[in-house]
Design a protein around this motif. Structure first.
Motif, PDB file in Angstrom:
ATOM      1  N   PRO A  27       0.842  -1.200   0.000  1.00 57.76           N
ATOM      2  CA  PRO A  27       0.000   0.000   0.000  1.00 57.76           C
ATOM      3  C   PRO A  27       0.883   1.259   0.000  1.00 57.76           C
ATOM      4  O   PRO A  27       1.936   1.265   0.641  1.00 57.76           O
ATOM      5  CB  PRO A  27      -0.779  -0.098   1.313  1.00 57.76           C
ATOM      6  N   LEU A  28       0.459   2.293  -0.714  1.00 60.28           N
ATOM      7  CA  LEU A  28       1.244   3.529  -0.778  1.00 60.28           C
ATOM      8  C   LEU A  28       1.323   4.153   0.618  1.00 60.28           C
ATOM      9  O   LEU A  28       0.354   4.155   1.355  1.00 60.28           O
ATOM     10  CB  LEU A  28       0.603   4.517  -1.748  1.00 60.28           C
ATOM     11  N   SER A  29       2.483   4.709   0.938  1.00 57.69           N
ATOM     12  CA  SER A  29       2.688   5.261   2.279  1.00 57.69           C
ATOM     13  C   SER A  29       2.229   6.705   2.381  1.00 57.69           C
ATOM     14  O   SER A  29       2.422   7.341   3.402  1.00 57.69           O
ATOM     15  CB  SER A  29       4.169   5.178   2.629  1.00 57.69           C
ATOM     16  N   TYR A  30       1.664   7.269   1.312  1.00 60.40           N
ATOM     17  CA  TYR A  30       1.304   8.686   1.313  1.00 60.40           C
ATOM     18  C   TYR A  30       0.026   8.944   2.115  1.00 60.40           C
ATOM     19  O   TYR A  30      -0.779   8.053   2.312  1.00 60.40           O
ATOM     20  CB  TYR A  30       1.150   9.186  -0.130  1.00 60.40           C
ATOM     21  N   CYS A  31      -0.140  10.199   2.527  1.00 64.61           N
ATOM     22  CA  CYS A  31      -1.328  10.585   3.283  1.00 64.61           C
ATOM     23  C   CYS A  31      -2.570  10.430   2.392  1.00 64.61           C
ATOM     24  O   CYS A  31      -2.463  10.474   1.166  1.00 64.61           O
ATOM     25  CB  CYS A  31      -1.237  12.041   3.720  1.00 64.61           C
ATOM     26  N   PRO A  32      -3.751  10.294   2.978  1.00 68.16           N
ATOM     27  CA  PRO A  32      -4.976  10.224   2.174  1.00 68.16           C
ATOM     28  C   PRO A  32      -5.104  11.469   1.292  1.00 68.16           C
ATOM     29  O   PRO A  32      -4.908  12.586   1.773  1.00 68.16           O
ATOM     30  CB  PRO A  32      -6.084  10.201   3.224  1.00 68.16           C
ATOM     31  N   GLY A  33      -5.390  11.257   0.001  1.00 69.69           N
ATOM     32  CA  GLY A  33      -5.631  12.390  -0.900  1.00 69.69           C
ATOM     33  C   GLY A  33      -4.383  12.995  -1.515  1.00 69.69           C
ATOM     34  O   GLY A  33      -4.472  13.973  -2.253  1.00 69.69           O
ATOM     35  N   CYS A  34      -3.209  12.446  -1.243  1.00 66.00           N
ATOM     36  CA  CYS A  34      -1.960  13.032  -1.754  1.00 66.00           C
ATOM     37  C   CYS A  34      -1.809  12.770  -3.252  1.00 66.00           C
ATOM     38  O   CYS A  34      -2.050  11.666  -3.727  1.00 66.00           O
ATOM     39  CB  CYS A  34      -0.780  12.440  -1.003  1.00 66.00           C
ATOM     40  N   GLY A  37       0.319   9.644  -5.270  1.00 61.91           N
ATOM     41  CA  GLY A  37      -0.203   8.353  -5.719  1.00 61.91           C
ATOM     42  C   GLY A  37      -0.650   8.416  -7.167  1.00 61.91           C
ATOM     43  O   GLY A  37      -0.397   7.490  -7.950  1.00 61.91           O
ATOM     44  N   VAL A  38      -1.314   9.529  -7.532  1.00 58.91           N
ATOM     45  CA  VAL A  38      -1.806   9.674  -8.904  1.00 58.91           C
ATOM     46  C   VAL A  38      -0.616   9.752  -9.870  1.00 58.91           C
ATOM     47  O   VAL A  38      -0.605   9.108 -10.919  1.00 58.91           O
ATOM     48  CB  VAL A  38      -2.697  10.931  -9.036  1.00 58.91           C
ATOM     49  N   ARG A  41       0.969   6.477 -10.442  1.00 61.05           N
ATOM     50  CA  ARG A  41       0.164   5.649 -11.341  1.00 61.05           C
ATOM     51  C   ARG A  41       0.341   6.089 -12.790  1.00 61.05           C
ATOM     52  O   ARG A  41       0.502   5.250 -13.680  1.00 61.05           O
ATOM     53  CB  ARG A  41      -1.319   5.736 -10.946  1.00 61.05           C
ATOM     54  N   PRO A 193     -10.230  14.919 -12.927  1.00 57.47           N
ATOM     55  CA  PRO A 193     -10.039  13.857 -13.925  1.00 57.47           C
ATOM     56  C   PRO A 193      -9.469  14.385 -15.249  1.00 57.47           C
ATOM     57  O   PRO A 193      -8.594  13.754 -15.848  1.00 57.47           O
ATOM     58  CB  PRO A 193     -11.445  13.298 -14.108  1.00 57.47           C
ATOM     59  N   PRO A 233      -8.354  16.680   2.248  1.00 57.99           N
ATOM     60  CA  PRO A 233      -7.952  16.530   0.844  1.00 57.99           C
ATOM     61  C   PRO A 233      -8.806  17.352  -0.121  1.00 57.99           C
ATOM     62  O   PRO A 233      -8.282  17.997  -1.032  1.00 57.99           O
ATOM     63  CB  PRO A 233      -8.129  15.031   0.596  1.00 57.99           C
ATOM     64  N   VAL A 234     -10.128  17.373   0.098  1.00 62.50           N
ATOM     65  CA  VAL A 234     -11.008  18.101  -0.821  1.00 62.50           C
ATOM     66  C   VAL A 234     -10.736  19.606  -0.723  1.00 62.50           C
ATOM     67  O   VAL A 234     -10.614  20.306  -1.728  1.00 62.50           O
ATOM     68  CB  VAL A 234     -12.491  17.769  -0.503  1.00 62.50           C
ATOM     69  N   ASN A 237      -7.441  20.632  -2.393  1.00 67.94           N
ATOM     70  CA  ASN A 237      -7.523  20.743  -3.847  1.00 67.94           C
ATOM     71  C   ASN A 237      -8.213  22.042  -4.267  1.00 67.94           C
ATOM     72  O   ASN A 237      -7.850  22.645  -5.270  1.00 67.94           O
ATOM     73  CB  ASN A 237      -8.260  19.538  -4.438  1.00 67.94           C
TER      74      ASN A 237
END
Lengths: 256, 76
Positions: A27-34, A37-38, A41, A193, A233-234, A237
């Motif tokens: 699993p990625l170690s980054y904070c939620p919403g970071c 990860g994107v 990918r 997106p 996170p929201v 952004n």
């Protein structure tokens, strides 16, 4: 019309999107919403689409993404702080047929590694540099970075960055676009997106430029750091759209 | 007229509950579960599955790639 059950849709033949196989099971170690990860990918999807997974060597930085080698199932070297473009230069010169990229944050690329970045760009090494800019030193606790916006609060500029005493934010992308060695310089973001799809096209182009020996591609990705910015996170952004994109304008700065 | 129906599968244990997928959904399909996963995060699930078109927006913005998307064409 007959009722369609979820089981009728969720079948292997109807699959339209799944996690790329180039991710490891970790699993990625980054904070939620970071945004990291994107971007991970997108890079892996680009590598998979081009079918160059066995010919790609990545260079990981120091920062939140220091553990990129744990998540990306490709060859990765981990460089000392800021030295990723220098290490990538060495790798590319020894293996000119390999695809070499660096993955760096703003603390790595725009602070301690400014010299390496500028000289690698100026020499026009045939590598790709992916620069994730969140305007803060995320891993160490949200201190002010060279890319922190004027007036932006951080743990070392609690009353906001004062440009009179702390200087102006560094626009690395504009800086390297002026150098004759760079071929493709662009700034993207990954919080909607549509922007993610655009960023992926740029990342694909960066790898294709290497294939055609076109020279250095530099792609900045403006990202969030919700933990460092102390937001959800929201919210982060939203803040990114309202503030970061004013200063760090998206678009292609150079494409020769 | 051909219609499109989609469905997503969320890897519940990998979801970190950032809620970015909810804002990215054009048909307002997703919500956060009241339950939490093993790590203590509320996870995304399909509240209105019949509205999903399989547009992949949620999976595109998901930082942890926990969403898998399926889509079919339905002929009336």
């Amino acid at each position: 019309m007959a009722e369609i059950k979820l089981e009728d849709i969720i079948k292997p033949e109807n699959l339209v999107f799944q996690k790329t196989k180039l991710f490891t099971d970790k699993p990625l170690s980054y904070c939620p919403g970071c945004g990291h990860g994107v971007v991970h990918r997108l890079i892996l999807e680009a590598i998979e689409e081009l079918g160059i997974e066995s010919e790609t060597i990545g260079v990981a930085p120091v920062g939140c993404s220091v553990l990129a080698y744990e998540f990306m199932n490709i060859d990765i070297a981990q460089a000392p702080h800021g030295r990723a473009p220098a290490l990538a230069t060495g790798i590319k010169r020894v293996y000119p047929e390999k695809f070499v990229f660096t993955y760096q944050g703003d603390g790595d690329l725009a602070a301690i590694g400014t010299a390496e970045t500028i000289h690698a760009c100026n020499r026009g090494e045939n590598i790709s540099i992916f620069f994730i800019n969140n305007g803060i030193y995320g891993m160490t606790g949200g201190q002010m970075a060279p890319t922190t916006l004027p007036g932006m609060a951080s743990s070392t500029s609690p009353y906001g960055r004062d440009v009179a005493s702390m200087g102006h934010p560094l626009k690395m992308t504009e800086l390297v676009a002026n150098l004759p060695g760079t071929r493709f310089v662009a700034r993207h973001a990954v919080h909607t997106p549509a922007l993610v799809r655009k960023a992926k096209k740029a990342i694909l182009k960066a790898f294709e430029n290497q294939k055609e020996n076109k020279g250095l591609s530099f792609i900045e990705i403006v990202s969030n750091c919700n933990s460092g910015w102390k937001m959800t996170p929201v919210k982060s952004n939203q803040w990114l759209t309202e503030n970061m994109l004013e200063y760090y304008k998206l678009g292609t700065l150079k494409d020769e | 007229m051909a219609k499109v129906r989609g469905a997503i599968v969320v890897d519940v244990e990998r979801c970190k509950g950032c809620e970015l997928c909810i804002g990215s959904c054009p048909t307002d399909v997703l919500r956060m579960a009241v339950d939490v996963n093993g790590k203590g995060y509320h996870y995304a699930y399909m509240e209105n599955p019949e509205a999903c078109t399989g547009c992949v927006n949620c999976a595109t913005v998901c930082p942890d790639t926990v969403i898998t998307v399926y889509r079919i064409k339905v002929v009336d």
